[in-house]
Design a protein around this motif. Structure first.
Motif: not given
Length: 218
Positions: A129-130, A133
């Motif tokens: 994520q974030g 990523r």
């Protein structure tokens, strides 16, 4: 006692199940130094995966991650070791997997072209994520033209295109960047065994068609 021995493995497996929660210090001193060779072994990998399943406290997670740090690539590209990395992604807290994402992003070009490594990269795309990523997807995108012509890398590119299917999932425009690489070589890529799979991906095809139509109307 060896985790890699066929007979002692079963005893170790039972010991981990029963005692790991209360024996982190013992494991740090006696087991952690052997996690990598065990993870690469057909019997040992099951024991290491069991350790990951029963990790609970920060101390236990640190024991395991410190032992695996720096070995993500060789593990990911091994028939037994890749299951250990995937187990990390499944059972460890997301913040504890940062070392996996970092090492995977750095070597994404190599790992994506490996039979087992491509599966780990896809798993990372699912979980990461974030900003990590964004870095991983950007790295894959950078080598997309090369990867899509590879027997295993083409699956990673397809997976990335699916993951970035809509604008909300693709703030950096990775799909458009892949399309920009595909368009000049469309005829050649469409005739190749592996890259043709990427050209056929719905997201890529639709954007390519839209881009071509826009160019034709000008």
């Amino acid at each position: 006692m060896s985790m890699s021995n066929r007979c002692s493995f079963y005893y170790f497996f039972f010991l981990v199940s029963a005692c790991f929660v209360t024996a982190a210090q013992y494991f740090q001193a006696n087991v952690a130094p052997h996690l990598i060779p065990a993870a690469l072994n057909s019997h040992g990998t099951r024991a290491v995966q069991k350790i990951l399943e029963v990790c609970r406290t920060d101390a236990q997670v640190n024991v395991v991650t410190n032992a695996l740090r720096g070995s993500v690539v060789p593990l990911s590209t091994d028939a037994n070791g890749n299951h250990v990395i995937q187990q990390c992604l499944q059972y460890l807290p997301l913040e504890a997997c940062g070392f996996i994402f970092d090492e995977m992003t750095t070597e994404a070009r190599i790992v994506s072209k490996h039979r087992h490594g491509c599966c780990v990269v896809q798993r990372c795309i699912d979980i990461i994520q974030g900003e990590p990523r964004r870095r991983l997807l950007a790295r894959i995108c950078k080598f997309a033209l090369e990867l899509m012509q590879n027997a295993f890398g083409n699956y990673v590119v397809q997976y990335m295109l699916d993951a970035c299917g809509g604008q909300a999932g693709d703030p950096d425009g990775n799909v458009s960047k892949v399309v920009a690489q595909v368009l000049p070589h469309m005829a050649m890529l469409a005739q190749q065994k592996y890259s043709s799979n990427v050209v056929e991906v719905r997201t890529c095809f639709v954007v390519c068609w839209s881009s071509s139509s826009s160019s034709s109307s000008l």
